[in-house]
Design a protein around this motif. Structure first.
Motif, mmCIF file in Angstrom:
data_model
loop_
_atom_site.group_PDB
_atom_site.id
_atom_site.type_symbol
_atom_site.label_atom_id
_atom_site.label_comp_id
_atom_site.label_asym_id
_atom_site.label_seq_id
_atom_site.Cartn_x
_atom_site.Cartn_y
_atom_site.Cartn_z
ATOM 1 N N ASN A 58 2.365 -9.444 -5.896
ATOM 2 C CA ASN A 58 3.059 -8.825 -4.770
ATOM 3 C C ASN A 58 3.991 -9.903 -4.238
ATOM 4 O O ASN A 58 3.538 -10.885 -3.658
ATOM 5 C CB ASN A 58 2.057 -8.374 -3.707
ATOM 6 C CG ASN A 58 2.700 -7.620 -2.555
ATOM 7 O OD1 ASN A 58 3.916 -7.576 -2.406
ATOM 8 N ND2 ASN A 58 1.862 -7.020 -1.710
ATOM 9 N N PRO A 63 0.827 -11.514 1.484
ATOM 10 C CA PRO A 63 -0.044 -10.956 0.450
ATOM 11 C C PRO A 63 -0.305 -11.897 -0.722
ATOM 12 O O PRO A 63 -1.429 -11.965 -1.238
ATOM 13 C CB PRO A 63 0.715 -9.702 0.000
ATOM 14 C CG PRO A 63 1.516 -9.303 1.191
ATOM 15 C CD PRO A 63 1.960 -10.608 1.784
ATOM 16 N N ASN A 74 -4.205 -7.076 -3.520
ATOM 17 C CA ASN A 74 -4.031 -6.778 -2.102
ATOM 18 C C ASN A 74 -4.684 -5.478 -1.658
ATOM 19 O O ASN A 74 -5.071 -5.354 -0.486
ATOM 20 C CB ASN A 74 -2.552 -6.772 -1.748
ATOM 21 C CG ASN A 74 -1.900 -8.125 -1.960
ATOM 22 O OD1 ASN A 74 -0.857 -8.239 -2.595
ATOM 23 N ND2 ASN A 74 -2.519 -9.182 -1.445
ATOM 24 N N HIS A 75 -4.841 -4.512 -2.551
ATOM 25 C CA HIS A 75 -5.553 -3.301 -2.158
ATOM 26 C C HIS A 75 -7.033 -3.570 -1.954
ATOM 27 O O HIS A 75 -7.734 -2.765 -1.337
ATOM 28 C CB HIS A 75 -5.343 -2.183 -3.195
ATOM 29 C CG HIS A 75 -5.872 -2.492 -4.552
ATOM 30 N ND1 HIS A 75 -5.155 -3.217 -5.486
ATOM 31 C CD2 HIS A 75 -7.051 -2.190 -5.158
ATOM 32 C CE1 HIS A 75 -5.857 -3.336 -6.594
ATOM 33 N NE2 HIS A 75 -7.020 -2.724 -6.420
ATOM 34 N N THR A 80 -1.741 -6.308 2.494
ATOM 35 C CA THR A 80 -0.737 -5.631 1.688
ATOM 36 C C THR A 80 0.691 -5.942 2.112
ATOM 37 O O THR A 80 1.614 -5.831 1.305
ATOM 38 C CB THR A 80 -0.948 -4.108 1.759
ATOM 39 O OG1 THR A 80 -1.013 -3.720 3.143
ATOM 40 C CG2 THR A 80 -2.245 -3.707 1.061
ATOM 41 N N THR A 81 0.902 -6.323 3.390
ATOM 42 C CA THR A 81 2.244 -6.539 3.918
ATOM 43 C C THR A 81 2.277 -7.807 4.765
ATOM 44 O O THR A 81 1.250 -8.458 4.982
ATOM 45 C CB THR A 81 2.694 -5.348 4.799
ATOM 46 O OG1 THR A 81 1.949 -5.369 6.035
ATOM 47 C CG2 THR A 81 2.455 -4.014 4.104
ATOM 48 N N ARG A 388 2.276 -4.681 -7.349
ATOM 49 C CA ARG A 388 2.503 -3.649 -6.330
ATOM 50 C C ARG A 388 3.050 -4.276 -5.054
ATOM 51 O O ARG A 388 2.439 -5.182 -4.475
ATOM 52 C CB ARG A 388 1.225 -2.888 -6.016
ATOM 53 C CG ARG A 388 1.480 -1.731 -5.038
ATOM 54 C CD ARG A 388 0.367 -0.723 -5.025
ATOM 55 N NE ARG A 388 0.739 0.464 -4.255
ATOM 56 C CZ ARG A 388 0.005 1.566 -4.168
ATOM 57 N NH1 ARG A 388 -1.132 1.647 -4.849
ATOM 58 N NH2 ARG A 388 0.399 2.594 -3.436
ATOM 59 N N TRP A 390 3.940 -3.238 -1.297
ATOM 60 C CA TRP A 390 3.513 -2.163 -0.412
ATOM 61 C C TRP A 390 4.501 -1.883 0.723
ATOM 62 O O TRP A 390 4.478 -0.785 1.301
ATOM 63 C CB TRP A 390 2.159 -2.512 0.199
ATOM 64 C CG TRP A 390 1.038 -2.528 -0.771
ATOM 65 C CD1 TRP A 390 0.735 -3.515 -1.671
ATOM 66 C CD2 TRP A 390 0.055 -1.514 -0.960
ATOM 67 N NE1 TRP A 390 -0.380 -3.185 -2.404
ATOM 68 C CE2 TRP A 390 -0.822 -1.960 -1.984
ATOM 69 C CE3 TRP A 390 -0.178 -0.275 -0.360
ATOM 70 C CZ2 TRP A 390 -1.907 -1.208 -2.411
ATOM 71 C CZ3 TRP A 390 -1.269 0.473 -0.784
ATOM 72 C CH2 TRP A 390 -2.121 0.007 -1.799
ATOM 73 N N TYR A 403 5.403 -0.013 -7.656
ATOM 74 C CA TYR A 403 4.414 -0.683 -8.494
ATOM 75 C C TYR A 403 4.875 -0.616 -9.940
ATOM 76 O O TYR A 403 5.840 0.091 -10.270
ATOM 77 C CB TYR A 403 3.005 -0.117 -8.321
ATOM 78 C CG TYR A 403 2.812 1.378 -8.507
ATOM 79 C CD1 TYR A 403 3.198 2.042 -9.676
ATOM 80 C CD2 TYR A 403 2.194 2.137 -7.514
ATOM 81 C CE1 TYR A 403 2.977 3.393 -9.848
ATOM 82 C CE2 TYR A 403 1.973 3.505 -7.673
ATOM 83 C CZ TYR A 403 2.360 4.123 -8.841
ATOM 84 O OH TYR A 403 2.144 5.468 -9.016
ATOM 85 N N GLN A 422 1.364 1.969 5.895
ATOM 86 C CA GLN A 422 1.124 0.523 5.893
ATOM 87 C C GLN A 422 1.849 -0.149 7.062
ATOM 88 O O GLN A 422 3.009 0.173 7.351
ATOM 89 C CB GLN A 422 1.613 -0.093 4.578
ATOM 90 C CG GLN A 422 0.858 0.374 3.352
ATOM 91 C CD GLN A 422 -0.566 -0.150 3.328
ATOM 92 O OE1 GLN A 422 -0.813 -1.340 3.513
ATOM 93 N NE2 GLN A 422 -1.515 0.741 3.096
ATOM 94 N N ASP A 475 -7.025 0.487 -8.063
ATOM 95 C CA ASP A 475 -5.912 0.886 -7.218
ATOM 96 C C ASP A 475 -5.579 2.358 -7.469
ATOM 97 O O ASP A 475 -5.855 2.896 -8.543
ATOM 98 C CB ASP A 475 -4.688 0.013 -7.472
ATOM 99 C CG ASP A 475 -3.683 0.075 -6.335
ATOM 100 O OD1 ASP A 475 -4.043 0.593 -5.264
ATOM 101 O OD2 ASP A 475 -2.548 -0.401 -6.516
#
Length: 490
Positions: A58, A63, A74-75, A80-81, A388, A390, A403, A422, A475
């Protein structure tokens, strides 16, 4: 040649993990850069190994750093952000090394949040920048003596020098009878690229070569890619370029002018990193620790250096996806070696634990890189990687959520274009789009062949591999994006 088993049979190894922020591999001379010379980083490569296929999962700071610490995607770790800060109760490699008797320390850029739930944990000592921090006279945070949060201290000097000085001071004061794991994490070369006085006029009298794709018009690429806001013309003249645009320039000439202003400051702040990496390597030499210390230099992701007309990162295109990774450990890593084995940032944590002889928890999703670094790539080593991003249409660059899967020869990217609630993803839901690149015939990723019938079989194979990786890693695919890919391949 040393085997991996020889690592555990010798004195426990030290770890020096040096990481910069946004340092593209193609701005390192050990990677064949045509725009930069990095003699001290090249020392690591000359005495060790250069990984040619190391990637982030990512391409954004917070992340990526969370994945490096936890060894998870990250999931899984929830970061994630940029706005999803890391829960500092998560299991990390520094915590496990500390529990195993290692002395641990962290100096420099943290960028995973601050406060009781986000301050660094697993370190005997830390001193970090709040958020991005400043290049000159930075404020830094360190733990309070009463173990209740952190306190703010004001520093005088240049941030890269200060982070290195803190690292060296800690090394001087450590217990010499116990192994150490030191994370020296530089702010540079993150935007806004403010050089030290030593390098302020470096490159004043030269023109830096322009990338071949500087004038890319993005023909044939996804509409959301064409709409991104990270072109040379999106750089702020005052904040980023520190100068007013000369009047009367054509658009082509202004892009070139902007590129020169941008890239010279970018390279100037890297010159300070290179100098300070040299200080660290010299200290190891002078104190007899070079032979027993794993030294790694990397960056949290890649960066566009005018490639495709862009700056910044976030995208799954090569310049953003690829991370530099130089590693040195005499007797284990062959000097002057290279590897094309695929590595990702979730592999870092298992590597450090494996080197220290500490059990790698099954929850970590990466694999130890020690076999690769010792030039003994296993037969079952991964031949693809999952990515990925996000954030979606975030305020800075309008980059779409996406992704994809990358193999050694091809890349499939799905722009699912949905913020999915998100934090930090504020763009509108848009129709999904896909891109497919032949990395052998088109390494610069200029021709999207997703609708080319000649690539139908390849696209199907990549679709299956993407689904396999998402299932394996836990994921969730995006239903609309999957449906659009089916339509394109029908």
């Amino acid at each position: 040649m040393s085997s991996i088993s020889s690592v555990s049979s010798m004195k426990q190894r030290n770890i020096l993990f040096i990481m910069s922020d946004d340092h593209a591999a193609h701005a390192i001379s050990a990677y064949g850069s045509v725009i930069n010379e990095t003699p001290n980083l090249d020392r690591i490569a000359a005495d060790g190994m250069r990984l040619n296929a190391c990637f982030c999962t990512n391409s954004i700071c917070t992340p990526s750093r969370a994945s490096i610490l936890t060894g998870t995607y990250n999931h899984v770790n929830g970061v994630t952000t940029l706005d999803t800060h890391m829960d500092n109760t998560l299991d990390t490699f520094p915590k496990r090394l500390q529990a195993a008797g290692y002395q641990t320390a962290m100096f420099g850029k943290w960028h995973l949040g601050h406060g009781p739930e986000h301050d660094p944990t697993g370190f005997d000592q830390w001193r970090v920048l709040p958020g991005q921090g400043h290049y000159h006279n930075p404020v830094m945070l360190e733990p309070r003596n009463d173990d209740r949060g952190h306190e703010v201290i004001e520093r005088g000097g240049y941030v890269t020098d200060l982070i290195t000085a803190d690292s060296l001071r800690w090394l001087e004061m450590r217990d010499p009878d116990r192994p150490f794991a030191l994370m020296c994490h530089h702010k540079a070369p993150h935007r806004t690229w403010e050089p030290s006085s030593k390098h302020f006029t470096l490159y004043d009298d030269v023109d830096i070569p322009e990338p071949r794709t500087l004038m890319d018009d993005h023909e044939g690429r996804a509409d959301v890619v064409k709409a991104m806001e990270m072109r040379m013309m999106d750089l702020d003249p005052i904040i980023d370029l520190k100068a007013l645009v000369p009047p009367g320039l054509s658009e082509r000439d202004e892009i070139s002018w902007r590129y020169q202003r941008y890239i010279k400051d970018y390279l100037r702040v890297i010159a300070s990193i290179d100098d300070n990496v040299g200080r660290m390597l010299d200290w190891l030499d002078d104190n007899g620790l070079a032979e027993n210390t794993l030294v790694i230099y990397t960056s949290d992701q890649g960066f566009f250096l005018g490639d495709h007309g862009w700056f910044d990162k976030r995208m799954m295109y090569e310049e953003s996806l690829a991370m530099p990774f130089l590693a040195r450990l005499p007797g284990v890593i062959p000097a002057g070696s290279t590897s094309d084995a695929m590595a990702v940032n979730v592999d870092f944590a298992p590597t450090f634990l494996d080197l220290a002889g500490v059990d790698v928890p099954s929850e970590m999703q990466g694999r130890s890189l020690l076999p690769v670094l010792s030039d003994a790539e296993p037969n079952d080593w991964p031949e693809s990687m999952y990515y990925r991003y996000w954030m979606h249409g975030d305020w800075a660059h309008n980059v779409p959520a996406h992704y994809g899967v990358r193999t050694k020869t091809h890349k499939l990217i799905g722009y699912y274009n949905d913020p999915l609630g998100q934090a930090g993803a504020d763009g509108p839901v848009q129709p999904p789009e896909w891109e497919l690149f032949d990395l052998v015939a088109d390494p610069a990723e200029m021709r999207n062949v997703i609708t080319d019938p000649a690539y139908g079989a390849v696209a199907r194979e990549l679709q299956m591999e993407l689904r396999r990786l998402q299932t394996e890693l836990g994921d969730e695919p995006h239903a609309n994006a999957d449906a659009e890919l089916e339509r394109l391949l029908a």
